[in-house]
Design a protein around this motif. Structure first.
Motif, PDB file in Angstrom:
ATOM      1  N   ILE A 130      18.740  -9.011  36.721  1.00  0.00           N
ATOM      2  CA  ILE A 130      19.082  -8.237  35.515  1.00  0.00           C
ATOM      3  C   ILE A 130      17.974  -8.409  34.477  1.00  0.00           C
ATOM      4  CG2 ILE A 130      20.743  -8.010  33.616  1.00  0.00           C
ATOM      5  CD1 ILE A 130      22.907  -9.031  35.540  1.00  0.00           C
ATOM      6  N   GLU A 131      17.535  -7.298  33.890  1.00  0.00           N
ATOM      7  CA  GLU A 131      16.467  -7.345  32.891  1.00  0.00           C
ATOM      8  C   GLU A 131      16.922  -8.157  31.675  1.00  0.00           C
ATOM      9  OE1 GLU A 131      15.312  -3.419  31.798  1.00  0.00           O
ATOM     10  OE2 GLU A 131      15.389  -2.685  33.849  1.00  0.00           O
ATOM     11  N   PRO A 132      15.986  -8.903  31.018  1.00  0.00           N
ATOM     12  CA  PRO A 132      16.349  -9.707  29.854  1.00  0.00           C
ATOM     13  C   PRO A 132      17.071  -8.906  28.766  1.00  0.00           C
ATOM     14  CG  PRO A 132      14.142 -10.264  30.579  1.00  0.00           C
ATOM     15  CD  PRO A 132      14.581  -9.102  31.410  1.00  0.00           C
ATOM     16  N   GLY A 133      16.642  -7.649  28.545  1.00  0.00           N
ATOM     17  CA  GLY A 133      17.255  -6.826  27.511  1.00  0.00           C
ATOM     18  C   GLY A 133      18.690  -6.437  27.807  1.00  0.00           C
ATOM     19  N   LYS A 134      19.071  -6.495  29.098  1.00  0.00           N
ATOM     20  CA  LYS A 134      20.434  -6.123  29.488  1.00  0.00           C
ATOM     21  C   LYS A 134      21.298  -7.332  29.824  1.00  0.00           C
ATOM     22  CE  LYS A 134      19.139  -1.548  31.233  1.00  0.00           C
ATOM     23  NZ  LYS A 134      19.120  -0.637  32.398  1.00  0.00           N
ATOM     24  N   SER A 135      20.742  -8.528  29.660  1.00  0.00           N
ATOM     25  CA  SER A 135      21.477  -9.743  29.981  1.00  0.00           C
ATOM     26  C   SER A 135      22.530 -10.039  28.919  1.00  0.00           C
ATOM     27  CB  SER A 135      20.512 -10.933  30.088  1.00  0.00           C
ATOM     28  OG  SER A 135      21.217 -12.144  30.227  1.00  0.00           O
ATOM     29  N   ALA A 136      23.627 -10.646  29.350  1.00  0.00           N
ATOM     30  CA  ALA A 136      24.665 -11.091  28.410  1.00  0.00           C
ATOM     31  C   ALA A 136      24.382 -12.516  27.947  1.00  0.00           C
ATOM     32  CB  ALA A 136      26.042 -11.017  29.060  1.00  0.00           C
ATOM     33  N   GLY A 137      23.227 -13.044  28.329  1.00  0.00           N
ATOM     34  CA  GLY A 137      22.806 -14.367  27.886  1.00  0.00           C
ATOM     35  C   GLY A 137      21.539 -14.272  27.058  1.00  0.00           C
ATOM     36  N   ALA A 138      21.009 -15.416  26.661  1.00  0.00           N
ATOM     37  CA  ALA A 138      19.791 -15.421  25.847  1.00  0.00           C
ATOM     38  C   ALA A 138      19.166 -16.810  25.878  1.00  0.00           C
ATOM     39  CB  ALA A 138      20.099 -15.035  24.404  1.00  0.00           C
ATOM     40  N   ALA A 139      17.846 -16.854  25.735  1.00  0.00           N
ATOM     41  CA  ALA A 139      17.177 -18.120  25.460  1.00  0.00           C
ATOM     42  C   ALA A 139      17.536 -18.502  24.018  1.00  0.00           C
ATOM     43  CB  ALA A 139      15.670 -17.962  25.617  1.00  0.00           C
ATOM     44  N   VAL A 140      17.781 -19.790  23.793  1.00  0.00           N
ATOM     45  CA  VAL A 140      18.343 -20.215  22.513  1.00  0.00           C
ATOM     46  C   VAL A 140      17.456 -21.249  21.829  1.00  0.00           C
ATOM     47  CG1 VAL A 140      20.370 -21.233  21.376  1.00  0.00           C
ATOM     48  CG2 VAL A 140      20.671 -19.843  23.431  1.00  0.00           C
ATOM     49  N   ALA A 141      17.274 -21.078  20.507  1.00  0.00           N
ATOM     50  CA  ALA A 141      16.620 -22.091  19.676  1.00  0.00           C
ATOM     51  C   ALA A 141      17.690 -22.767  18.836  1.00  0.00           C
ATOM     52  CB  ALA A 141      15.567 -21.458  18.776  1.00  0.00           C
ATOM     53  N   LEU A 142      17.821 -24.081  18.978  1.00  0.00           N
ATOM     54  CA  LEU A 142      18.834 -24.831  18.236  1.00  0.00           C
ATOM     55  C   LEU A 142      18.130 -25.767  17.258  1.00  0.00           C
ATOM     56  CD1 LEU A 142      21.973 -26.498  19.902  1.00  0.00           C
ATOM     57  CD2 LEU A 142      21.080 -27.117  17.677  1.00  0.00           C
ATOM     58  N   PHE A 143      18.278 -25.478  15.972  1.00  0.00           N
ATOM     59  CA  PHE A 143      17.687 -26.324  14.929  1.00  0.00           C
ATOM     60  C   PHE A 143      18.751 -27.335  14.493  1.00  0.00           C
ATOM     61  CE2 PHE A 143      15.163 -22.510  14.877  1.00  0.00           C
ATOM     62  CZ  PHE A 143      13.870 -22.976  14.698  1.00  0.00           C
TER      63      PHE A 143
ATOM     64  N   ARG B 242       9.198 -21.170  12.197  1.00  0.00           N
ATOM     65  CA  ARG B 242       9.341 -21.772  13.526  1.00  0.00           C
ATOM     66  C   ARG B 242      10.112 -20.840  14.460  1.00  0.00           C
ATOM     67  NH1 ARG B 242       9.484 -28.110  13.257  1.00  0.00           N
ATOM     68  NH2 ARG B 242       8.147 -28.454  11.466  1.00  0.00           N
ATOM     69  N   ALA B 243      11.134 -20.176  13.921  1.00  0.00           N
ATOM     70  CA  ALA B 243      11.919 -19.247  14.751  1.00  0.00           C
ATOM     71  C   ALA B 243      11.044 -18.085  15.214  1.00  0.00           C
ATOM     72  CB  ALA B 243      13.119 -18.736  13.955  1.00  0.00           C
ATOM     73  N   ARG B 244      10.199 -17.571  14.332  1.00  0.00           N
ATOM     74  CA  ARG B 244       9.299 -16.475  14.719  1.00  0.00           C
ATOM     75  C   ARG B 244       8.371 -16.920  15.849  1.00  0.00           C
ATOM     76  NH1 ARG B 244       8.278 -16.422   9.101  1.00  0.00           N
ATOM     77  NH2 ARG B 244       9.656 -14.977   8.006  1.00  0.00           N
ATOM     78  N   ARG B 245       7.865 -18.155  15.708  1.00  0.00           N
ATOM     79  CA  ARG B 245       6.953 -18.678  16.724  1.00  0.00           C
ATOM     80  C   ARG B 245       7.660 -18.795  18.078  1.00  0.00           C
ATOM     81  NH1 ARG B 245       5.119 -24.083  14.788  1.00  0.00           N
ATOM     82  NH2 ARG B 245       4.650 -22.846  12.943  1.00  0.00           N
ATOM     83  N   LEU B 246       8.905 -19.283  18.057  1.00  0.00           N
ATOM     84  CA  LEU B 246       9.667 -19.413  19.302  1.00  0.00           C
ATOM     85  C   LEU B 246       9.991 -18.045  19.896  1.00  0.00           C
ATOM     86  CD1 LEU B 246      12.021 -22.367  18.336  1.00  0.00           C
ATOM     87  CD2 LEU B 246      10.433 -22.335  20.258  1.00  0.00           C
ATOM     88  N   LYS B 247      10.231 -17.057  19.038  1.00  0.00           N
ATOM     89  CA  LYS B 247      10.478 -15.695  19.538  1.00  0.00           C
ATOM     90  C   LYS B 247       9.225 -15.175  20.245  1.00  0.00           C
ATOM     91  CE  LYS B 247      12.431 -11.549  19.842  1.00  0.00           C
ATOM     92  NZ  LYS B 247      12.734 -10.661  18.723  1.00  0.00           N
ATOM     93  N   ARG B 248       8.078 -15.444  19.634  1.00  0.00           N
ATOM     94  CA  ARG B 248       6.821 -14.949  20.192  1.00  0.00           C
ATOM     95  C   ARG B 248       6.444 -15.702  21.479  1.00  0.00           C
ATOM     96  NH1 ARG B 248       4.224 -15.758  15.879  1.00  0.00           N
ATOM     97  NH2 ARG B 248       3.019 -17.587  16.425  1.00  0.00           N
ATOM     98  N   GLN B 249       6.638 -17.039  21.473  1.00  0.00           N
ATOM     99  CA  GLN B 249       6.166 -17.849  22.588  1.00  0.00           C
ATOM    100  C   GLN B 249       7.188 -17.978  23.718  1.00  0.00           C
ATOM    101  OE1 GLN B 249       5.150 -21.558  20.688  1.00  0.00           O
ATOM    102  NE2 GLN B 249       3.221 -20.789  19.868  1.00  0.00           N
ATOM    103  N   LYS B 250       8.470 -18.080  23.360  1.00  0.00           N
ATOM    104  CA  LYS B 250       9.510 -18.358  24.355  1.00  0.00           C
ATOM    105  C   LYS B 250      10.481 -17.206  24.559  1.00  0.00           C
ATOM    106  CE  LYS B 250       8.059 -22.656  24.741  1.00  0.00           C
ATOM    107  NZ  LYS B 250       7.363 -23.133  25.955  1.00  0.00           N
ATOM    108  N   GLY B 251      10.404 -16.172  23.714  1.00  0.00           N
ATOM    109  CA  GLY B 251      11.294 -15.027  23.862  1.00  0.00           C
ATOM    110  C   GLY B 251      12.748 -15.333  23.563  1.00  0.00           C
ATOM    111  N   ILE B 252      13.004 -16.207  22.581  1.00  0.00           N
ATOM    112  CA  ILE B 252      14.387 -16.575  22.268  1.00  0.00           C
ATOM    113  C   ILE B 252      15.195 -15.346  21.837  1.00  0.00           C
ATOM    114  CG2 ILE B 252      13.889 -18.967  21.653  1.00  0.00           C
ATOM    115  CD1 ILE B 252      14.091 -18.041  18.675  1.00  0.00           C
TER     116      ILE B 252
END
Length: 505
Positions: free
Chosen positions: A251-264, A330-340
């Protein structure tokens, strides 16, 4: 061509190197678009008018887009009336310049390459602009020196360049918004009819709120001991695990019901959070894990669980005392680097504002923080979950179920949030009322009081209510859950999923 070359003279200060640009490529692309309007569809999704170095070319491109969008032919004849009074075109010979642009039909063949180069050069110019601003602000010591604030600002601008080519946000047409709404409905349908966002891992909660939606700010609040951090960790794990499973299923990431997560985590360390997740997955008490009270068999369970979780896309940042600006960077960086695809903050009151006198006005500081989290959700287009403490007013009431007015220190949290969830566990309060255990020789009343308390405790033990106190997308109400304090895990209750709808305040 002489007019085009005259436009191409670098608009840079004397002695400074010319900015990256190729005005001839811009002219060739415009000519190709006017010769074959079908090419517009191929380049307009990425190339915007502000990407052109020469402002006149940007205006011509914008006019071509406007005409083709109305199903009109865009050529030198139809464009001419739009540029009769244009001062820029007068400098290059007037509207006849439009016909000159179409002089080389061969440009049609390379139109896509021209568009790509124009876009790439625009990115380089935007990058130079960020660098120039950074140098100028770093050299300027006339005001208060704040290097960290300058770095955070530069990161913000760099993120804009990376995501949008230096563009400011643009308005969406209603047709674009409708398409997004239809995609969301289709996603809910394909998931079984109730999950249009990212899963929370709890079917009863998914049924109530439809999952966690992009650009939403979700507040999870409760008094200390209610299990806010546990619920947030459960949701983070469920979303990250679903993302992995969907990826394995193709399943493509955009159609997934899950997500990579950043927890601060501003309260607990990364290893404490990891212990909670391991306890939840291995079924071993987190207290026993910390103290090493486990058997060889349990250790093997733990090692197996740890091995399965190694590839989990869950990123923990346990830096204490973050400012809202630093967290967003930091969240922007994680979005760019890890695709959160989700951000969780534990907890909101431990963040700091950016104002000089933020400590003097805590209400204003919390307002800045909640507003910053909502802006982050919209900017990164993902759900942001913020945990929040409640005021002690809850403890003064006989019914200790939280209300929106209990949100601590600022009403702006309630205003900025799209969803507000309160955790209420009656067993926590019943346990605190335990009477003295009767011993041999005590009267019957002491035994009776303790037996009554034990019956109350048996009735509520391990049960929790998740109160949906605010929801922009649907009804409010209550969701029944079970809570296993031994492994800090919330799960769906076996009985009715949720209680009748509450009246929204």
């Amino acid at each position: 061509m002489a007019d085009i070359l005259r436009i191409a003279e670098p608009a840079s200060p004397a002695g400074a190197p010319a900015l990256p640009q190729n005005v001839e490529a811009e002219a060739a692309l415009l000519g190709a678009l006017m010769i074959d309007n079908r090419l517009v569809e191929e380049v307009q999704t990425r190339l915007q008018p502000h990407h052109f170095f020469e402002p006149l070319h940007g205006r011509i491109y914008e006019s071509i887009l406007r005409l083709t969008d109305r199903n009109m032919i865009a050529n030198p004849v139809t464009l001419r009336p739009l540029f009769e009074a244009d001062e820029g075109i007068k400098e290059v010979g007037g509207p006849a310049y439009l016909a000159q642009l179409t002089g080389s039909g061969a440009a049609v063949i390379g139109a896509r390459d021209f568009a790509t180069q124009i876009y790439d050069l625009a990115l380089l110019r935007a990058l130079i602009g960020v660098g120039r601003d950074l140098v100028e602000s770093a050299l300027d010591t006339s005001e208060e020196v704040a290097p960290l604030a300058q770095i955070e600002k530069a990161e913000t601008e760099l993120y804009k360049v990376a995501e949008e080519g230096g563009a400011e946000g643009k308005a969406k047409s209603f047709s674009e918004a409708t398409k997004l709404a239809i995609e969301m409905a289709e996603r809910a349908l394909n998931s079984g009819g109730h999950l249009s966002g990212i899963t929370t891992g709890l079917d009863s909660l998914n049924s109530k709120i439809g999952g966690l939606h992009s650009s939403d700010l979700i507040i999870i609040a409760g008094r200390p001991g209610m299990g806010k951090s546990s619920l947030a960790t459960n949701i983070a794990f469920a979303a990250a695990q679903r993302f992995l499973r969907d990826a394995d299923d193709g399943i493509e990431p955009g159609k997934s019901a899950g997500a990579a997560v950043a927890l601060f985590s501003l309260e607990m360390s990364a290893d404490q959070l990891a212990t909670r997740v391991l306890a939840e997955q291995s079924g071993i008490s987190s207290e026993n894990l910390r103290m090493g009270k486990i058997s060889q068999q349990e250790f093997r369970q733990l090692a197996r669980a740890a091995g399965e979780l190694q590839s989990l896309p869950l990123y923990i940042d346990d830096t204490p005392g973050l400012t809202i600006a630093a967290l967003r960077a930091r969240a922007r960086r994680l979005k760019r680097q890890k695709g959160i695809g989700m951000v969780i903050i534990d907890y909101l009151q431990l963040l700091q504002g950016t104002g000089k006198n933020s400590n003097e006005n805590r209400v204003q500081e919390i307002s800045e923080i909640s507003r910053g989290l909502k802006q982050l959700a919209k900017e990164l287009n993902l759900p942001v979950i913020g945990l929040s403490q409640l005021s002690r007013a809850v403890e003064q009431r006989e019914d200790k179920r939280p209300q929106l007015s209990d949100l601590r220190e600022s009403g702006s949290i309630e205003q900025d949030a799209d969803i507000v969830l309160f955790i209420y566990r009656e067993d926590y309060y019943v346990a605190s009322r335990e009477p003295k255990r009767p011993v041999e020789g005590d009267d019957a009343k002491a035994h009776e009081q303790h037996e009554e308390w034990a019956r109350d405790m048996s009735r509520v033990y391990g049960l929790a209510e998740l109160i949906v106190a605010k929801q922009r997308h649907g009804a409010t109400g209550k969701v029944r859950l079970k809570f296993d304090s031994r492994i800090t895990k919330f799960s769906d209750a076996a009985d009715d999923n949720y209680l009748p709808e509450m009246r929204s305040s």
